[in-house]
Design a protein around this motif. Structure first.
Motif, short mmCIF file in Angstrom:
data_model
loop_
_atom_site.label_atom_id
_atom_site.label_comp_id
_atom_site.label_asym_id
_atom_site.label_seq_id
_atom_site.Cartn_x
_atom_site.Cartn_y
_atom_site.Cartn_z
N ARG A 70 -25.58 31.57 -16.02
CA ARG A 70 -25.34 30.54 -15.07
C ARG A 70 -24.04 29.57 -15.18
N PHE A 71 -23.61 29.73 -16.32
CA PHE A 71 -22.33 28.79 -16.51
C PHE A 71 -21.46 29.41 -17.39
N SER A 72 -19.92 29.07 -17.07
CA SER A 72 -19.02 29.60 -17.92
C SER A 72 -17.88 28.77 -17.78
N VAL A 73 -17.00 28.92 -18.67
CA VAL A 73 -15.40 28.19 -18.67
C VAL A 73 -14.48 29.09 -18.68
N GLU A 74 -13.32 28.93 -18.07
CA GLU A 74 -12.26 29.63 -18.02
C GLU A 74 -10.82 28.81 -18.30
N ALA A 101 -26.14 31.72 -6.93
CA ALA A 101 -26.90 32.98 -6.92
C ALA A 101 -26.44 34.17 -7.69
N GLU A 102 -27.10 35.24 -7.76
CA GLU A 102 -26.65 36.22 -8.60
C GLU A 102 -25.38 36.77 -8.54
N GLN A 103 -24.73 36.62 -7.40
CA GLN A 103 -23.27 37.12 -7.36
C GLN A 103 -22.47 35.95 -6.78
N ALA A 126 -17.16 31.46 -5.40
CA ALA A 126 -16.64 32.77 -5.97
C ALA A 126 -17.72 33.76 -5.92
N PHE A 127 -17.06 35.08 -5.43
CA PHE A 127 -18.07 36.17 -5.27
C PHE A 127 -17.69 37.20 -6.34
N HIS A 128 -18.91 37.38 -7.03
CA HIS A 128 -18.71 38.21 -8.14
C HIS A 128 -19.17 39.80 -7.93
N PHE A 129 -18.57 40.65 -8.08
CA PHE A 129 -18.84 41.96 -7.86
C PHE A 129 -19.08 42.86 -8.92
#
Length: 129
Positions: A70-74, A101-103, A126-129
């Motif tokens: 659920r959490f990341s840094v960049e 949400a999941e994506q 952000a939308f993750h595919f």
């Protein structure tokens, strides 16, 4: 009528890259290529509108670390060439991604460039595919 200025910014980014996944998908290295369009309209009361826009292209490199699902840094570095001004800029971004949400995630980010230091803060979806 009062004198004053209304500022209406628009910022659109499209990028494509490849995600190199390491350390059981916790560490991601992401080379990519981006196209950015920025437009700002200044509405100056009693005088009219002033429009400024720019289009930039260039390579980017990002490294992200996911603490969990659920959490990341960049951290991100970009070399952008401005097609309108025929100039370039080196920029840096520090961001996090909080999954809602999941994506789908919310991404607060602080942006810096080599010439001006801190240049702004943003909150994106952000939308993750």
């Amino acid at each position: 009528q009062q004198d004053g200025v209304d500022i209406n910014p628009a910022y659109v980014v499209g990028n494509a890259g490849y995600v190199l996944r390491l350390a059981q998908n916790q560490l991601n290295l992401i080379p990519r290529f981006a196209v950015t369009y920025t437009e700002v309209t200044y509405r100056i009361h009693n005088y009219g509108n002033v429009n400024q826009h720019s289009t930039s292209i260039g390579p980017e490199f990002a490294a992200s670390y996911a603490f969990n699902d659920r959490f990341s840094v960049e951290g991100d570095y970009a070399y952008a060439y401005n097609l309108d001004a025929h100039s370039h800029v080196n920029s840096f971004t520090l961001a996090s991604d909080l999954a809602v949400a999941e994506q789908v995630g919310f991404v607060p980010a602080a942006r810096f460039d080599a010439d001006n230091g801190f240049i702004g803060f943003s909150l994106s979806v952000a939308f993750h595919f």
